[in-house]
Design an enzyme around this catalytic site. Structure first.
Site, PDB file in Angstrom:
ATOM      1  N   ASP A  63       1.042  -1.083   0.054  1.00  0.00           N
ATOM      2  CA  ASP A  63       0.034   0.015   0.085  1.00  0.00           C
ATOM      3  C   ASP A  63       0.873   1.360  -0.080  1.00  0.00           C
ATOM      4  O   ASP A  63       1.770   1.471   0.969  1.00  0.00           O
ATOM      5  CB  ASP A  63      -1.039   0.084   1.165  1.00  0.00           C
ATOM      6  CG  ASP A  63      -1.652   1.094   1.240  1.00  0.00           C
ATOM      7  OD1 ASP A  63      -2.516   1.394   0.401  1.00  0.00           O
ATOM      8  OD2 ASP A  63      -1.602   1.976   2.368  1.00  0.00           O
ATOM      9  N   THR A  96      -3.284   5.154  -3.902  1.00  0.00           N
ATOM     10  CA  THR A  96      -2.276   5.885  -3.231  1.00  0.00           C
ATOM     11  C   THR A  96      -0.913   5.672  -3.938  1.00  0.00           C
ATOM     12  O   THR A  96       0.071   6.634  -3.969  1.00  0.00           O
ATOM     13  CB  THR A  96      -1.977   5.553  -1.960  1.00  0.00           C
ATOM     14  OG1 THR A  96      -1.908   4.167  -1.758  1.00  0.00           O
ATOM     15  CG2 THR A  96      -3.245   5.837  -0.938  1.00  0.00           C
ATOM     16  N   THR A  97      -0.761   4.467  -4.618  1.00  0.00           N
ATOM     17  CA  THR A  97       0.513   4.244  -5.518  1.00  0.00           C
ATOM     18  C   THR A  97       0.495   5.174  -6.609  1.00  0.00           C
ATOM     19  O   THR A  97       1.266   5.724  -7.002  1.00  0.00           O
ATOM     20  CB  THR A  97       0.895   2.636  -5.392  1.00  0.00           C
ATOM     21  OG1 THR A  97       0.629   2.174  -4.359  1.00  0.00           O
ATOM     22  CG2 THR A  97       2.066   2.553  -6.046  1.00  0.00           C
ATOM     23  N   ASP A 397      -9.022  -0.293   2.590  1.00  0.00           N
ATOM     24  CA  ASP A 397      -9.142   0.410   1.067  1.00  0.00           C
ATOM     25  C   ASP A 397     -10.445  -0.158   0.522  1.00  0.00           C
ATOM     26  O   ASP A 397     -11.141   0.561  -0.107  1.00  0.00           O
ATOM     27  CB  ASP A 397      -7.836  -0.317   0.621  1.00  0.00           C
ATOM     28  CG  ASP A 397      -6.738   0.435   0.845  1.00  0.00           C
ATOM     29  OD1 ASP A 397      -6.647   1.397   1.717  1.00  0.00           O
ATOM     30  OD2 ASP A 397      -5.579   0.379   0.217  1.00  0.00           O
TER      31      ASP A 397
END
Length: 531
Positions: A63, A96-97, A397
């Site tokens: 994550d 988020t990446t 998530d």
């Protein structure tokens, strides 16, 4: 007469002109280093990172927000990318990446434009125009979703979970996330979800498959009391915020006892004081007592526990202050701050309160609440600490993905399809522009292909041939063509059930563009040292 030579500029003047370019270059290099550090963890075939902190605690995750939060980043521009991933986590919960990789690609493009002589302000304005146009294109390819359509919600939750360490459990965690969100919202009216109303209790032992969604509440504390009940049917639940223990003197005062008779009197009065409290609790009809944790003195004394056990009252103590709101919302009871307010009207009612074994420890589970609030509890299990922590992050998530769909009820294909579509459409749009704006648009449109390129690379495919084929398919009008990492080919990604919320992609592009614009506007770093 000697001819005076023309005044030559000093070296410091050259340095002053070079400094902003050097600072900008340093910021871009630092920020790109952060993006490069996490790009290998993108997608379902991405690698995981093992992070060890100063205390020796190990975290295994892919994550982006978690990796960057744990990294000790020192450069101020690199810290901006860490904050960017946290902003994406707060807004959408997923992507988020991707958002950090997009920002890195945009910075690389900006560096090339700066080298060619473009002014940072012009690049920044073009990027703002580019981001707003990208959001328009994404909205044009979005598919409306109805929250009553469980299959679509499951597809998007599965897409989020498939890139996680615990992806093999997505078949169980995805329905759990969908059911949890739908239990606490009314799809017809509400446009947001408060994830504080979903309480995740992590308990070591068994496997992730043994996790369960509980329509009620779970306490990690076991029931207290010497010989008291550990199972109560037709429970009448009281939640108290006062202590059932002898009162203490103020800090400045002392009680001096000179003989045994005085000591005996003090003990008798203490017992009578506690007995009066327990009798009043019993008289109100309460048979399950929840006691808030106390700091100044014991929330409940051993004598009180003994008396409550004799009166067949089940006791759960040390409930944290921050959990009180969730408890009273779930059980329909009222927090009671003093004994005078302990009345039958303040109690909650439930079918069953029982103590259950969970691994090596015990939990208390209350189910069948008569007037339940819009809350839900999830008991999450895991064979070791790392798996349990990662399952918690993955489930969070998945819950955020469903929350995105409640906020903005549209889905778009995943697998690099939206980025490829944006690249093709915005390159075409750039031809209608003039001057520097057209050049910047074309450059930023090409930079979006970094996402499908990294997805292909992480899946063991050739990035160049995959991205080229994907570009051709989108140019021919195949809007939903994406990288199918399972088959190692390009296919209609909607047929493969790879869907994600529109909000994840629009938020990623908007936030990445904002971050890049902020970095481009910086021309100096001033260190202020305290004397």
């Amino acid at each position: 007469m000697s001819v005076q030579s023309a005044k030559r500029p000093s070296k410091s003047e050259f340095k002053d002109k070079e400094k902003p370019a050097q600072i900008r270059g340093s910021n871009i290099v630092a920020a790109k280093a952060v993006a490069d550090a996490i790009k290998s963890s993108l997608g379902p075939r991405g690698m995981d990172k093992m992070i060890q902190d100063s205390k020796g605690e190990v975290t295994i995750t892919n994550d982006g927000a978690t990796i960057l939060k744990q990294m000790k980043v020192l450069h101020p521009a690199a810290k901006m990318l860490v904050e960017l991933s946290q902003a994406q986590d707060a807004e959408a919960g997923d992507g988020t990446t991707s958002v950090v990789i997009l920002a890195g690609a945009m910075l690389e493009t900006s560096q090339q434009l700066l080298t060619k002589g473009f002014h940072p302000a012009n690049i920044s304005d073009s990027l703002l125009h580019f981001a707003s146009k990208a959001v328009e294109v994404l909205e044009s390819m979005a598919i409306p979703v109805d929250l009553s359509d469980n299959a679509s919600l499951l597809k998007s939750a599965n897409t989020s979970l498939n890139s996680k360490v615990v992806h093999e459990h997505s078949g169980m965690l995805a329905p759990m996330a969908v059911d949890a969100v739908l239990k606490i919202v009314d799809p017809a009216q509400e446009k947001n979800v408060d994830l504080k109303d979903i309480r995740i209790i992590k308990k070591l032992g068994e496997t992730v498959e043994d996790s369960q969604l509980i329509d009620g509440i779970v306490f990690t504390q076991k029931s207290q009391g010497y010989g008291g009940p550990n199972k109560m049917e037709k429970a009448k639940i009281g939640l108290i915020q006062f202590c059932i223990s002898p009162p203490k003197t103020d800090m400045d005062n002392t009680v001096l006892i000179r003989d045994y008779s005085a000591m005996d009197r003090v003990l008798r009065e203490e017992r009578q004081y506690i007995l009066n409290i327990t009798k009043k609790i019993k008289a109100a009809g309460c048979n399950v007592l929840l006691i808030q944790k106390s700091i100044l003195r014991d929330a409940v004394s051993d004598l009180a526990l003994n008396l409550l056990a004799k009166q067949k009252i089940m006791v759960i103590k040390d409930i944290e202050r921050e959990d009180i709101e969730f408890v009273y919302k779930t059980l329909g009871c009222r927090p009671i701050a003093s004994l005078d307010h302990f009345t039958p009207e303040a109690l909650g009612t439930a079918e069953l309160a029982e103590e259950i074994q969970a691994g090596s420890s015990k939990l208390v589970k209350i189910t069948g609440v008569q007037n339940p609030g819009k809350t839900v509890s999830i008991l999450l299990r895991g064979s070791n600490k790392q798996v349990l922590e990662e399952a918690d992050r993955s489930l969070h998530d998945a819950l955020c993905v469903i929350r995105c769909l409640v906020k903005k009820r549209f889905l778009i294909p995943g697998g690099g399809a939206p980025e490829s579509e944006l690249s093709v459409k915005l390159t075409k749009f750039a031809h209608s522009l003039k001057g520097m704006d057209a050049y910047c648009f074309r450059a930023f449109a090409e930079s979006l292909e970094v996402i499908p390129g990294i997805l292909a690379e992480n899946a063991g495919l050739s990035p160049i041939s995959t991205v080229t084929e994907l570009r051709n398919r989108h140019a021919q009008g195949e809007t939903h063509a994406g990288i199918n990492v399972r088959k190692g080919s390009i296919s209609n990604i909607i047929d493969e059930n790879v869907l994600q919320p529109l909000l994840v992609s629009t938020s990623a592009i908007t936030l990445a563009a904002e971050c890049v614009r902020s970095i481009l506007k910086i021309d100096d770093i001033v260190n202020v040292t305290r004397l």
